[in-house]
Design an enzyme around this catalytic site. Structure first.
Site, short mmCIF file in Angstrom:
data_model
loop_
_atom_site.label_atom_id
_atom_site.label_comp_id
_atom_site.label_asym_id
_atom_site.label_seq_id
_atom_site.Cartn_x
_atom_site.Cartn_y
_atom_site.Cartn_z
N HIS A 271 0.83 -1.21 0.00
CA HIS A 271 0.00 0.00 0.00
C HIS A 271 0.86 1.26 0.00
O HIS A 271 0.56 2.23 -0.69
CB HIS A 271 -0.94 0.01 1.21
CG HIS A 271 -2.25 -0.65 0.92
ND1 HIS A 271 -2.38 -2.01 0.81
CD2 HIS A 271 -3.49 -0.13 0.67
CE1 HIS A 271 -3.64 -2.31 0.52
NE2 HIS A 271 -4.33 -1.19 0.43
N LYS A 272 1.93 1.21 0.79
CA LYS A 272 2.85 2.36 0.85
C LYS A 272 3.38 2.63 -0.56
O LYS A 272 3.41 3.77 -1.02
CB LYS A 272 3.98 2.04 1.83
CG LYS A 272 4.87 3.19 2.17
CD LYS A 272 5.66 2.90 3.44
CE LYS A 272 6.56 4.06 3.79
NZ LYS A 272 7.95 3.85 3.34
#
Lengths: 173, 280
Positions: free
Chosen positions: A37-38
């Site tokens: 996600h980062k």
């Protein structure tokens, strides 16, 4: 009769899902958890394309075990969704429709789901050998260096899920 | 003195890592079966049925019960008349974890630094608790801990005036805040007393006790029963889908403490709460 739905989901199907109901989901889902996600958010912020399409698609918050010989995948199941709360609204804004995980979400995610007409589904945590049986194909898509946290496309068949936030932003009663 | 070879420790740790992750302990299986008969919500009963089916598939197909195969927590009780030969005990344990996670197709879930997060790709290091005991045996308990439940655990330095009501409130509140995240039905380990670190250690050690076991002091055994009833009244239910099965057991460990303090720690274990042991 438990309803069966197939990804990618169109708006009509998403709008018809009601909080608290069980569904069987089939079709492709993309695994992504904290580290992926980062990276996805970094790509969006840099104006770069995502390694998989968002529109109508499902992200599964999961990091599977390695596949033993002769198996498609090792045990697989949902991780705690709230850790993705910091990233989800931006992904939803960019077209992501379906999130699959476990546990409650923050208010910002709930609002984004309602505003952009998405849905948050929960899987049963810790039933991972059973869930692995629903996976018919697994393919590495991106971020191989993340190991268990890499993005994989899983083709699932009748994955049992519960509607935890529906397109109206409602929770189960 | 009795000699124990470091190689035997390595092999045992490797075997226990796999066993703990694949075989659901009998006490938990029995508790899940019993809960299925008393669970009031239909979704809850469905989930309990899935968990039991999952446990059978795991052991029959040699698959981990859960994809989070945990950070390996190893408890060692080393008899003072034991001498380790042929290597360093700490390295033997890490080597065992490495072998077990690789050959058992378990997930590598450890990053090298809490901020600069790079996967170590062999699930080491492990958390090791060494305890010296009487005798010439070496007991090894491997209790891999998943972080869905670990993340919902808490430590609080209560005041002596908070008393038993403060302790009960803190434990129940921690379970309530955890909601569906730690994969209920959960198992609750609590450590009360000692220092901050001792309470945390005791709360983890409490999770090694079998479900249904009680504190040897009748007062605390009563608190365990009362807390189990009150957390089940929270209504969280299996997988957080509502119901009266939120926890399978509450285990409390206690220790003398300072005149000024009342340390309390809650370590939440998921419905898998892995543990496997061997004596060398």
């Amino acid at each position: 009769m438990t309803r069966e739905i197939m990804t990618p989901l169109n708006d009509e199907t998403i709008l018809s899902l009601r909080a608290g109901r069980m569904v069987y989901l089939s079709g492709p889902v993309y695994t992504a958890r904290d580290a992926a996600h980062k990276k996805l958010v970094e790509l969006i912020n840099a104006g770069l394309p995502s390694p998989f399409p968002f529109e109508g698609q499902a992200v599964f918050y999961a990091g599977p075990c390695p596949a033993p010989p002769g198996k498609i995948i090792g045990s697989v199941g949902p991780t705690t969704s709230s850790r993705m709360d910091a990233y989800s609204p931006l992904l939803i804004e960019h077209g992501l429709k379906i999130m699959i995980g476990k546990g409650e979400r923050g208010e910002a995610v709930q609002q984004a789901v309602a505003r952009f007409k998405g849905v948050y589904l929960t899987a049963v945590g810790g039933a991972a050998a059973l869930t692995a049986r629903c996976v018919k194909e697994a393919r590495l898509i991106a971020f191989e260096e993340l190991g268990a946290e890499a993005v994989r496309m899983l083709t699932v068949e009748k994955l049992p899920l519960y509607v935890a936030i529906d397109a109206n932003g409602l929770l189960p009663e | 003195m009795r000699d124990i070879d470091a190689g035997a420790i390595e092999e045992t740790v490797a075997r226990l890592c796999v066993e703990a992750n694949i075989r659901l302990n009998t006490d938990i299986k029995e508790a899940l079966s019993a809960a299925r008969l008393t669970e009031t919500s239909e979704n809850g009963r469905t989930v309990l049925g899935m968990l039991l089916e999952n446990a059978s598939i795991a052991v029959n197909e040699h698959m981990p019960i859960c994809q989070d195969t945990g950070m390996a927590v190893v408890f060692l009780e080393i008899g003072q008349d034991v001498r380790i030969t042929g290597g360093f005990i700490g390295e033997a344990i890490y080597a065992g974890v490495r072998d077990g996670y690789k050959n058992g197709y378990l997930r590598n879930s450890v990053v090298s630094d809490p901020i600069n997060r790079v996967n170590t790709n062999d699930n080491t290091p492990a958390i090791i608790h060494y305890e010296i005991v009487r005798g010439d045996r070496l007991k090894i308990i491997v209790a891999p801990k998943g972080f869905g439940s670990e993340n919902m655990s808490a430590v609080k330095m209560l005041k002596p005036s908070d008393g038993i009501e403060g302790v009960k409130r803190f434990i129940a509140e921690t379970v309530k805040l955890a909601g569906a995240n730690p994969c209920p039905p959960v198992i609750i380990g609590a450590g009360i007393g000692g220092t901050m670190d001792k309470a945390a250690y005791l709360s983890k050690k409490a999770l090694l006790r079998p479900i249904g076991s009680h504190h040897k002091d009748a007062f605390w055994a009563g608190v365990e029963d009362e807390l189990l009833a009150s957390v089940n009244d929270l209504g969280i239910g299996p997988a957080g889908l509502k119901g009266n099965t939120t926890a399978l057991g509450v285990m409390i460990e206690t220790f003398p403490t300072h005149i000024a303090g009342l340390p309390a720690a809650v370590n939440i274990g998921c419905h898998v709460t892995r543990r496997a042991e061997a004596v060398l």
